[in-house]
Structure formats: structure tokens, C-alpha cells
Scaffold this active site. Structure first.
Site, PDB file in Angstrom:
ATOM      1  N   HIS A   1       0.842  -1.206   0.000  1.00  0.00           N
ATOM      2  CA  HIS A   1       0.000   0.000   0.000  1.00  0.00           C
ATOM      3  C   HIS A   1       0.875   1.253   0.000  1.00  0.00           C
ATOM      4  O   HIS A   1       0.610   2.221  -0.702  1.00  0.00           O
ATOM      5  CB  HIS A   1      -0.867   0.051   1.269  1.00  0.00           C
ATOM      6  CG  HIS A   1      -1.826  -1.085   1.419  1.00  0.00           C
ATOM      7  ND1 HIS A   1      -1.731  -2.001   2.440  1.00  0.00           N
ATOM      8  CD2 HIS A   1      -2.906  -1.452   0.690  1.00  0.00           C
ATOM      9  CE1 HIS A   1      -2.717  -2.877   2.343  1.00  0.00           C
ATOM     10  NE2 HIS A   1      -3.446  -2.577   1.293  1.00  0.00           N
TER      11      HIS A   1
ATOM     12  N   ARG B   1      -3.594 -10.177   4.331  1.00  0.00           N
ATOM     13  CA  ARG B   1      -3.966 -11.539   4.756  1.00  0.00           C
ATOM     14  C   ARG B   1      -2.756 -12.374   5.198  1.00  0.00           C
ATOM     15  O   ARG B   1      -2.948 -13.431   5.791  1.00  0.00           O
ATOM     16  CB  ARG B   1      -4.698 -12.258   3.625  1.00  0.00           C
ATOM     17  CG  ARG B   1      -6.107 -11.747   3.400  1.00  0.00           C
ATOM     18  CD  ARG B   1      -6.889 -12.622   2.435  1.00  0.00           C
ATOM     19  NE  ARG B   1      -8.278 -12.263   2.376  1.00  0.00           N
ATOM     20  CZ  ARG B   1      -8.841 -11.504   1.416  1.00  0.00           C
ATOM     21  NH1 ARG B   1      -8.092 -11.021   0.449  1.00  0.00           N
ATOM     22  NH2 ARG B   1     -10.128 -11.236   1.442  1.00  0.00           N
TER      23      ARG B   1
HETATM   24  P1  AMP Z   1      -6.209  -4.015  -0.547  1.00  0.00           P
HETATM   25  O1  AMP Z   1      -6.116  -3.210   0.716  1.00  0.00           O
HETATM   26  O2  AMP Z   1      -5.708  -5.405  -0.393  1.00  0.00           O
HETATM   27  O3  AMP Z   1      -7.570  -3.931  -1.179  1.00  0.00           O
HETATM   28  O4  AMP Z   1      -5.215  -3.346  -1.582  1.00  0.00           O
HETATM   29  C1  AMP Z   1      -5.299  -1.992  -1.919  1.00  0.00           C
HETATM   30  C2  AMP Z   1      -4.395  -1.722  -3.091  1.00  0.00           C
HETATM   31  O5  AMP Z   1      -3.059  -2.080  -2.766  1.00  0.00           O
HETATM   32  C3  AMP Z   1      -4.767  -2.545  -4.335  1.00  0.00           C
HETATM   33  O6  AMP Z   1      -4.612  -1.735  -5.499  1.00  0.00           O
HETATM   34  C4  AMP Z   1      -3.765  -3.658  -4.310  1.00  0.00           C
HETATM   35  O7  AMP Z   1      -3.495  -4.198  -5.590  1.00  0.00           O
HETATM   36  C5  AMP Z   1      -2.558  -2.940  -3.762  1.00  0.00           C
HETATM   37  N1  AMP Z   1      -1.632  -3.919  -3.168  1.00  0.00           N
HETATM   38  C6  AMP Z   1      -1.910  -4.872  -2.267  1.00  0.00           C
HETATM   39  N2  AMP Z   1      -0.818  -5.613  -2.007  1.00  0.00           N
HETATM   40  C7  AMP Z   1       0.187  -5.110  -2.771  1.00  0.00           C
HETATM   41  C8  AMP Z   1       1.553  -5.447  -2.968  1.00  0.00           C
HETATM   42  N3  AMP Z   1       2.122  -6.433  -2.311  1.00  0.00           N
HETATM   43  N4  AMP Z   1       2.274  -4.711  -3.838  1.00  0.00           N
HETATM   44  C9  AMP Z   1       1.713  -3.684  -4.515  1.00  0.00           C
HETATM   45  N5  AMP Z   1       0.422  -3.316  -4.383  1.00  0.00           N
HETATM   46  C10 AMP Z   1      -0.339  -4.017  -3.522  1.00  0.00           C
END
Ligand code: AMP
Length: 300
Positions: free
Chosen positions: A37, A187
Site C-alpha cells: 500500500h 492476509r
Molecule cells: P487491498 O487493501 O488489499 O484492497 O489493496 C489496496 C491496493 O493495494 C490494491 O490496489 C492492491 O493491488 C494494492 N496492493 C496490495 N498488495 C500489494 C503489494 N504487495 N504490492 C503492490 N500493491 C499491492
């Protein structure tokens, strides 16, 4: 940092920012922030005048038997991190305001959502695109930032922005990984001991696939079989899907040609993880770079 939890207040604020002719960068998240993030937030900070981050664990993108209730949350820690990263606005709406009892409008991107995660998590992308249309409408960003880690999600959102003529530039940033290659994810906190160790195998299986292509293998079935055999050597891993697709329509391909997505979803214990790599077969014989794999083979 302004912390806003009401939709109307966020809209009013966005309107004021727009009047000032400022470039608004937006990073939508479900919180429990990690380096993945933060990489998006750093990019937004560099490229826009005002950075808004949303934290909303979106109930409608979770299936009935999924982890909506136990999804990790830590608002206090997230707030601190965002302050330190120079975020201007944290928007965290409440479920009851986003989805009042009479809510009945959904946005659905067809076709691109048929395979991969769309197949194993029916309704998931409808939830994602619906909440994003709402967030875009409320926040009115010029640039929105997403991670390649959720590759299909990125494709789907890109298509939605195009199909609905939205005035939003989408930026997709490389996957940020732990030292052993495991893609960072909120997760991952579910994983301990051997499970955490085995989770690193997902990334290794993608490196294996990339190496096979590099050595001239183009038969998707054979590559999939190699990934499968590699992962199933661990008794803790149950494969959800292994897919090799084109990068336009996300359709399964038989022969690796040009730009190709290799995507894996597997349960490590009870935790479902996803990972992917985009391989450019044409450049495979040159000194090409993997997208976001282990250090030393980082994305361009
Ligand atoms: P989430 O909180 O999991 O819904 O993720 C929010 C944003 O962060 C989404 O655009 C995800 O693709 C991005 N994201 C999550 N994990 C990663 C990661 N390891 N590397 C880059 N972006 C990420």
C-alpha cells in the site's frame, strides 16, 4: 491529515480541492497497511498535489464463506502510518453509509471477470467495481493507484474506466514482496510457522514458470503442470487455479507468445493467496527482467 468518515463531507472537500485546480491522487485500500500500500501512496505523493487514501473493508466484494468479519483491521496504526507518509486526507466511510438498507445499484465488467479469481470468487469483482465507482464519485480523483499484485482487478478497473469514460488516469505499480518473494498482503497475517514458509512457494513457482519460458518452453499446459507439481510438493498447499492468459482479454492460451500473464491462486492452510507475473516471451532470450519478482530480478 484530515480524517473524514462522512460521505457528504468528503464530497464537499473534494469540490473545494477541485476548485483550487489541484491534482488529486487517490489510493483505495481495505486498510491494515503494508509496504505494498505504501508504495502506492509514495507514488501518489510524488505525482499529485493532494493525496487521499480510503480505508474501507468492502463487504460486497467478499463471498459468504470468506473472511469479511475476520479481515485484519487496525485503524490506529494505519492512521499513524498515513500521517507519516504525508497523506492529506484519510477517508474511511461506514458500511451503513456506503450501503444503506435500500442500496440496489451495481456495476459489472463482463468477460474479463469470467475467469481466474472471477470464477472462484463469484460476485467479487462486481463488489470491487461497484465500490470503486462510488469512491471515485465521492472523491473525484484525477489519478488512482493500484497494485499489480491484484492483476485481474487492475485489468477490470482499467476496462471500467475506459468503458464508462471516466476522467481518471490509472497507475499500476509493481508487486512489493517480502524477502522470500511472498507478495505482501494484509492476509499474510493469518500465516504462521510452516504455513508462512510455504507461502513463499507461490512466488517461487512463478519464477520457475518464467525460467521455463526463458529456456524456450512455450506449451502452457506443460508450464502449468510444472507449477502444479512444484506447489503440490507441500502438503499445506491446495491449488485454486493456475492460469496462463493473454494480457488483453485474460483468456487462457495454449502457447506462450508475446506478453503473457501467469497467475496463481492457492490456499496455504486456510488462507487464500494470489500472485502473478507478466512474462514477455519475445524478450525471453534477451536480458529481460521479471516483473516484481525476487530481489535482483525486480520490475523495471
Ligand atoms: P487491498 O487493501 O488489499 O484492497 O489493496 C489496496 C491496493 O493495494 C490494491 O490496489 C492492491 O493491488 C494494492 N496492493 C496490495 N498488495 C500489494 C503489494 N504487495 N504490492 C503492490 N500493491 C499491492
Amino acid at each position: 491529515m484530515k480524517i473524514i468518515d462522512k460521505i457528504d463531507k468528503m464530497k464537499t472537500h473534494a469540490r473545494i480541492i477541485k476548485k483550487g485546480n489541484k491534482l488529486l491522487g487517490f489510493v483505495p485500500t481495505m486498510g491494515y497497511l503494508h509496504e505494498g500500500h505504501l508504495s502506492l501512496i509514495r507514488a501518489a505523493r510524488k505525482q499529485s498535489d493532494v493525496v487521499t487514501v480510503s480505508i474501507f473493508v468492502n463487504p460486497i466484494q467478499f463471498g459468504q464463506n470468506e473472511d469479511y468479519k475476520k479481515y485484519p483491521r487496525d485503524m490506529q496504526r494505519d492512521e499513524e502510518l498515513l500521517k507519516n507518509y504525508g497523506v492529506d486526507i484519510l477517508f474511511y466511510p461506514e458500511k451503513k453509509d456506503m450501503y444503506p438498507a435500500d442500496f440496489s445499484t451495481y456495476v459489472n465488467v463482463e468477460k474479463l471477470t469470467d475467469g481466474l479469481c472471477g470464477k472462484s470468487r463469484v460476485g467479487h469483482f462486481r463488489g470491487v467495481t461497484t465500490v470503486l465507482v462510488k469512491l471515485f464519485e465521492i472523491i473525484k480523483p484525477d489519478i488512482a493507484y493500484f497494485g499489480q499484485k491484484d492483476a485481474q482487478q487492475a485489468f477490470v478497473i482499467k476496462k471500467m474506466i475506459k468503458d464508462l469514460n471516466m476522467d481518471i488516469t490509472m497507475k499500476i505499480l509493481p508487486t512489493v514482496r517480502e524477502a522470500d518473494g511472498l507478495a505482501m498482503s494484509s492476509r499474510n497475517t493469518y500465516l504462521t510457522g510452516t504455513l508462512r514458509k510455504d507461502a513463499g512457494l507461490l512466488n517461487r513457482s512463478l519464477i520457475l514458470a518464467a525460467d521455463l519460458v526463458r529456456s524456450g518452453e512455450k506449451d502452457a499446459k506443460k508450464i502449468i503442470k510444472s507449477i502444479k507439481d512444484f506447489l503440490l510438493a507441500s502438503p499445506n498447499i491446495k491449488i485454486d487455479y493456475i492460469a496462463i492468459t493473454d494480457t488483453k482479454e485474460l483468456r487462457d492460451i495454449a502457447v506462450v507468445r508475446g506478453e503473457t500473464l501467469v497467475a496463481v491462486s492457492a490456499f496455504v492452510g486456510k488462507t487464500r493467496l494470489i500472485d502473478n507475473v507478466i512474462i514477455n516471451e519475445k524478450k525471453a532470450q534477451e536480458n529481460w527482467k521479471y516483473d516484481g519478482l525476487l530481489s535482483g530480478r525486480q520490475a523495471v
